[in-house]
Design a protein around this motif. Structure first.
Motif, mmCIF file in Angstrom:
data_model
loop_
_atom_site.group_PDB
_atom_site.id
_atom_site.type_symbol
_atom_site.label_atom_id
_atom_site.label_comp_id
_atom_site.label_asym_id
_atom_site.label_seq_id
_atom_site.Cartn_x
_atom_site.Cartn_y
_atom_site.Cartn_z
ATOM 1 N N ASN A 103 0.834 -1.205 0.000
ATOM 2 C CA ASN A 103 0.000 0.000 0.000
ATOM 3 C C ASN A 103 0.863 1.247 0.000
ATOM 4 O OD1 ASN A 103 -2.945 -0.870 0.393
ATOM 5 N ND2 ASN A 103 -1.800 -2.143 1.829
ATOM 6 N N TYR A 104 0.290 2.318 -0.538
ATOM 7 C CA TYR A 104 1.079 3.543 -0.614
ATOM 8 C C TYR A 104 1.540 4.003 0.758
ATOM 9 C CZ TYR A 104 3.100 6.659 -3.913
ATOM 10 O OH TYR A 104 4.018 7.280 -4.721
ATOM 11 N N TYR A 149 5.088 5.886 2.944
ATOM 12 C CA TYR A 149 5.142 7.026 3.894
ATOM 13 C C TYR A 149 5.819 6.583 5.197
ATOM 14 C CZ TYR A 149 1.002 8.386 1.032
ATOM 15 O OH TYR A 149 0.115 8.650 0.011
ATOM 16 N N GLN A 207 -7.307 -1.404 0.667
ATOM 17 C CA GLN A 207 -7.839 -0.515 -0.373
ATOM 18 C C GLN A 207 -9.360 -0.652 -0.466
ATOM 19 O OE1 GLN A 207 -5.261 -2.108 -3.351
ATOM 20 N NE2 GLN A 207 -3.625 -0.639 -2.923
ATOM 21 N N ALA A 210 -6.305 9.108 -9.790
ATOM 22 C CA ALA A 210 -5.531 7.859 -9.860
ATOM 23 C C ALA A 210 -6.469 6.660 -10.006
ATOM 24 C CB ALA A 210 -4.623 7.697 -8.629
ATOM 25 N N GLY A 238 -5.187 2.989 -10.098
ATOM 26 C CA GLY A 238 -4.401 2.480 -8.971
ATOM 27 C C GLY A 238 -5.181 1.434 -8.179
ATOM 28 N N GLY A 239 -4.616 1.060 -7.042
ATOM 29 C CA GLY A 239 -5.245 0.039 -6.205
ATOM 30 C C GLY A 239 -6.605 0.501 -5.702
ATOM 31 N N VAL A 240 -6.630 1.612 -4.983
ATOM 32 C CA VAL A 240 -7.892 2.186 -4.529
ATOM 33 C C VAL A 240 -8.751 2.530 -5.747
ATOM 34 C CG1 VAL A 240 -8.930 4.210 -3.415
ATOM 35 C CG2 VAL A 240 -6.975 3.065 -2.335
ATOM 36 N N ASN A 282 -1.419 11.122 -0.196
ATOM 37 C CA ASN A 282 -0.309 12.012 -0.554
ATOM 38 C C ASN A 282 0.621 11.381 -1.578
ATOM 39 O OD1 ASN A 282 -0.857 13.308 2.280
ATOM 40 N ND2 ASN A 282 -0.136 11.264 2.724
ATOM 41 N N ALA A 283 0.119 10.695 -2.587
ATOM 42 C CA ALA A 283 1.019 10.009 -3.507
ATOM 43 C C ALA A 283 2.021 10.982 -4.145
ATOM 44 C CB ALA A 283 0.221 9.279 -4.591
ATOM 45 N N LEU A 320 6.046 1.341 -7.297
ATOM 46 C CA LEU A 320 4.839 2.056 -6.862
ATOM 47 C C LEU A 320 5.080 3.570 -6.910
ATOM 48 C CD1 LEU A 320 1.964 1.786 -5.638
ATOM 49 C CD2 LEU A 320 3.029 1.764 -3.381
ATOM 50 N N ARG A 337 5.167 5.229 -10.322
ATOM 51 C CA ARG A 337 3.882 5.167 -11.028
ATOM 52 C C ARG A 337 3.866 4.059 -12.066
ATOM 53 N NH1 ARG A 337 2.859 11.676 -11.812
ATOM 54 N NH2 ARG A 337 0.788 10.989 -12.464
ATOM 55 N N THR A 341 2.999 0.873 -11.345
ATOM 56 C CA THR A 341 2.052 -0.196 -11.000
ATOM 57 C C THR A 341 0.636 0.179 -11.399
ATOM 58 O OG1 THR A 341 1.541 0.665 -8.797
ATOM 59 C CG2 THR A 341 3.449 -0.792 -8.977
ATOM 60 N N GLY A 401 -3.578 -1.209 -10.359
ATOM 61 C CA GLY A 401 -4.369 -2.048 -9.462
ATOM 62 C C GLY A 401 -3.624 -2.341 -8.174
HETATM 63 P P1 NDP Z 1 -2.044 3.578 -6.073
HETATM 64 O O1 NDP Z 1 -2.030 2.203 -6.599
HETATM 65 O O2 NDP Z 1 -3.220 4.435 -6.386
HETATM 66 O O3 NDP Z 1 -0.721 4.302 -6.508
HETATM 67 C C1 NDP Z 1 -0.635 5.694 -6.487
HETATM 68 C C2 NDP Z 1 -0.965 6.295 -7.837
HETATM 69 O O4 NDP Z 1 -1.024 7.706 -7.678
HETATM 70 C C3 NDP Z 1 0.092 6.073 -8.901
HETATM 71 O O5 NDP Z 1 -0.014 4.836 -9.558
HETATM 72 C C4 NDP Z 1 -0.156 7.235 -9.839
HETATM 73 O O6 NDP Z 1 -1.123 6.899 -10.829
HETATM 74 C C5 NDP Z 1 -0.772 8.309 -8.916
HETATM 75 N N1 NDP Z 1 0.146 9.443 -8.757
HETATM 76 C C6 NDP Z 1 -0.116 10.708 -9.145
HETATM 77 N N2 NDP Z 1 0.923 11.494 -8.897
HETATM 78 C C7 NDP Z 1 1.885 10.727 -8.373
HETATM 79 C C8 NDP Z 1 3.217 10.986 -7.944
HETATM 80 N N3 NDP Z 1 3.762 12.214 -8.010
HETATM 81 N N4 NDP Z 1 3.936 9.956 -7.454
HETATM 82 C C9 NDP Z 1 3.418 8.734 -7.376
HETATM 83 N N5 NDP Z 1 2.156 8.418 -7.767
HETATM 84 C C10 NDP Z 1 1.397 9.419 -8.265
HETATM 85 O O7 NDP Z 1 -1.852 3.519 -4.483
HETATM 86 P P2 NDP Z 1 -2.904 3.031 -3.367
HETATM 87 O O8 NDP Z 1 -4.124 2.513 -4.015
HETATM 88 O O9 NDP Z 1 -2.175 2.182 -2.408
HETATM 89 O O10 NDP Z 1 -3.256 4.386 -2.614
HETATM 90 C C11 NDP Z 1 -3.828 5.489 -3.312
HETATM 91 C C12 NDP Z 1 -3.850 6.682 -2.375
HETATM 92 O O11 NDP Z 1 -4.808 6.425 -1.348
HETATM 93 C C13 NDP Z 1 -2.527 6.944 -1.670
HETATM 94 O O12 NDP Z 1 -2.341 8.333 -1.544
HETATM 95 C C14 NDP Z 1 -2.760 6.347 -0.308
HETATM 96 O O13 NDP Z 1 -1.954 6.915 0.681
HETATM 97 C C15 NDP Z 1 -4.215 6.672 -0.107
HETATM 98 N N6 NDP Z 1 -4.891 5.847 0.889
HETATM 99 C C16 NDP Z 1 -5.483 6.489 1.947
HETATM 100 C C17 NDP Z 1 -6.191 5.799 2.873
HETATM 101 C C18 NDP Z 1 -6.916 6.555 3.940
HETATM 102 O O14 NDP Z 1 -7.718 5.965 4.679
HETATM 103 N N7 NDP Z 1 -6.704 7.850 4.078
HETATM 104 C C19 NDP Z 1 -6.255 4.340 2.847
HETATM 105 C C20 NDP Z 1 -5.680 3.761 1.640
HETATM 106 C C21 NDP Z 1 -4.991 4.504 0.719
HETATM 107 P P3 NDP Z 1 -1.036 7.643 -12.264
HETATM 108 O O15 NDP Z 1 0.222 7.199 -12.916
HETATM 109 O O16 NDP Z 1 -2.273 7.214 -12.959
HETATM 110 O O17 NDP Z 1 -1.030 9.106 -11.959
#
Ligand code: NDP
Length: 325
Positions: free
Chosen positions: A42-43, A47, A124, A148, A151-153, A240-241, A312, A315, A317, A319
């Motif tokens: 997970n992202y 962090y 997710q 996004a 992505g996974g979420v 905060n990706a 991850l 960018r 990955t 799903g």
């Molecule tokens: P993802 O599989 O969605 O991966 C992150 C995606 O964000 C990347 O694949 C990319 O997609 C996009 N992205 C856009 N800008 C950037 C950047 N500068 N660097 C990296 N990635 C970027 O991850 P998750 O599904 O694990 O999580 C998605 C988000 O949800 C995260 O921020 C995570 O912290 C958050 N989250 C929050 C939770 C909560 O309860 N608050 C619980 C679970 C997750 P693309 O290439 O299409 O732009």
């Protein structure tokens, strides 16, 4: 029991992940000993690793896994040896072949849910459950913006929103990701590396904007998210990706149309055992019904978790991602 896990001794890049031997004792009161069959990436793990969310070090890493119960400690009534379980909360340390875990965080898996899918969906998927049913209760017929989306979420949210009768505008970072999100039901795709998100959202909504934006990207999309909302709309800023959102004056929300902002965490939506079980049950139900398919985009050996972190964050990955012990 002799086993292996990933630990970190310093915050920093993926190179801080260390594959280490671990000696596990028998479970104490309220604990179970688990053998993991799959660990969810997970992202938030990045962090914890980088120190954006500081840990007391040294520490294990990882918040999500599925596996079997090997042994239960005193006072554990709901689980026994051989049960198939999964979790997405509790003490860090899921990046392990086996571990001790407080039973309070475990959810028993129904027959219809295999362990790999469980490890790919718990964190997710329960996040999507609270985002679309509780942080904002999305109604059939509404149009929402989801960042996004590949992505996974993102892929889980897209499918669940479609199941609820919602029109989904998704953002993605490449044409291949746009195809993938579309194949999961996303109605309109915006490549946010090339297009003006708010302008496209206005064009798609007759100028009005959307009632809710789900934004896990953070810093890079914050302004566009606010500019995409209808008056009195809600920004659910849940990640905060691209980095944490910078400080801003609340007057900005007034200037953009009396907007609302929430910055939720899964832990606060599965804080009680009842909430945890209800959230997991709702997720299992949409998966069992075939409304949400859990796409495992890539797998890595658990000991190669550093490479999974690199991919991850770069960018690369799509799903959900599994780490396999
Ligand atoms: P993802 O599989 O969605 O991966 C992150 C995606 O964000 C990347 O694949 C990319 O997609 C996009 N992205 C856009 N800008 C950037 C950047 N500068 N660097 C990296 N990635 C970027 O991850 P998750 O599904 O694990 O999580 C998605 C988000 O949800 C995260 O921020 C995570 O912290 C958050 N989250 C929050 C939770 C909560 O309860 N608050 C619980 C679970 C997750 P693309 O290439 O299409 O732009």
């Amino acid at each position: 029991m002799q086993t292996h896990a990933i630990g970190i001794h310093m915050h920093g890049g993926p190179e801080q992940l260390q594959w280490e031997p671990r000696e596990l004792s028998s479970p104490g009161p309220g604990e179970v000993l688990l053998r993991h069959s799959a660990v969810g990436l997970n992202y938030i793990d990045t962090y914890h690793r980088s120190g954006l969310y500081p840990l007391s070090l040294p520490s294990g890493l990882g918040t999500e896994a599925a596996g079997q119960v090997l042994e239960v400690g005193e006072g554990v009534r709901d689980f026994r040896r051989g049960d198939r379980v999964a979790y997405a909360s509790g003490p860090l340390g899921a990046y392990a072949e086996a571990r001790l875990m407080p039973a309070a965080h475990l959810v028993k898996l129904p027959d219809a849910i295999d362990e790999r899918s469980a490890a790919a969906m718990m964190l997710q998927g329960m996040t999507v459950e609270y985002l679309i049913r509780r942080s904002y209760r999305v109604q059939a017929g509404e149009t929402v913006l989801l960042h996004a989306a590949a992505g996974g979420v993102g892929l889980i949210a897209t499918q669940w929103l479609k199941y609820l009768g919602v029109t989904v505008i998704g953002t993605v970072g490449s044409a291949a990701k746009a195809e993938l999100a579309r194949a999961h039901g996303c109605d309109h795709l915006i490549d946010y590396r090339r297009e003006n998100v708010a302008e496209r959202v206005r064009a798609l909504t007759g100028g009005r904007g959307v009632p809710v934006v789900y934004d896990g990207v953070g810093r890079d999309t914050f302004a566009a998210s606010l500019d995409s909302l209808a008056p009195r709309g809600l920004l659910v800023s849940f990640g905060n990706a691209s980095g944490a959102v910078d400080a801003f004056a609340p007057g900005l929300l007034a200037a953009k149309g009396s907007l609302y902002l929430t910055r939720p965490r899964l832990g606060d939506y599965i804080a009680t055992r009842e909430e945890l079980l209800a959230s997991a049950a709702a997720l299992f139900e949409v998966v069992r019904a075939g409304a949400v398919r859990i796409g495992i985009g890539q797998t890595y050996a658990l000991r190669d978790a550093a490479q999974a972190h690199r991919d991850l964050e770069a960018r690369r990955t799509t799903g959900s991602t599994l780490l396999l012990p």
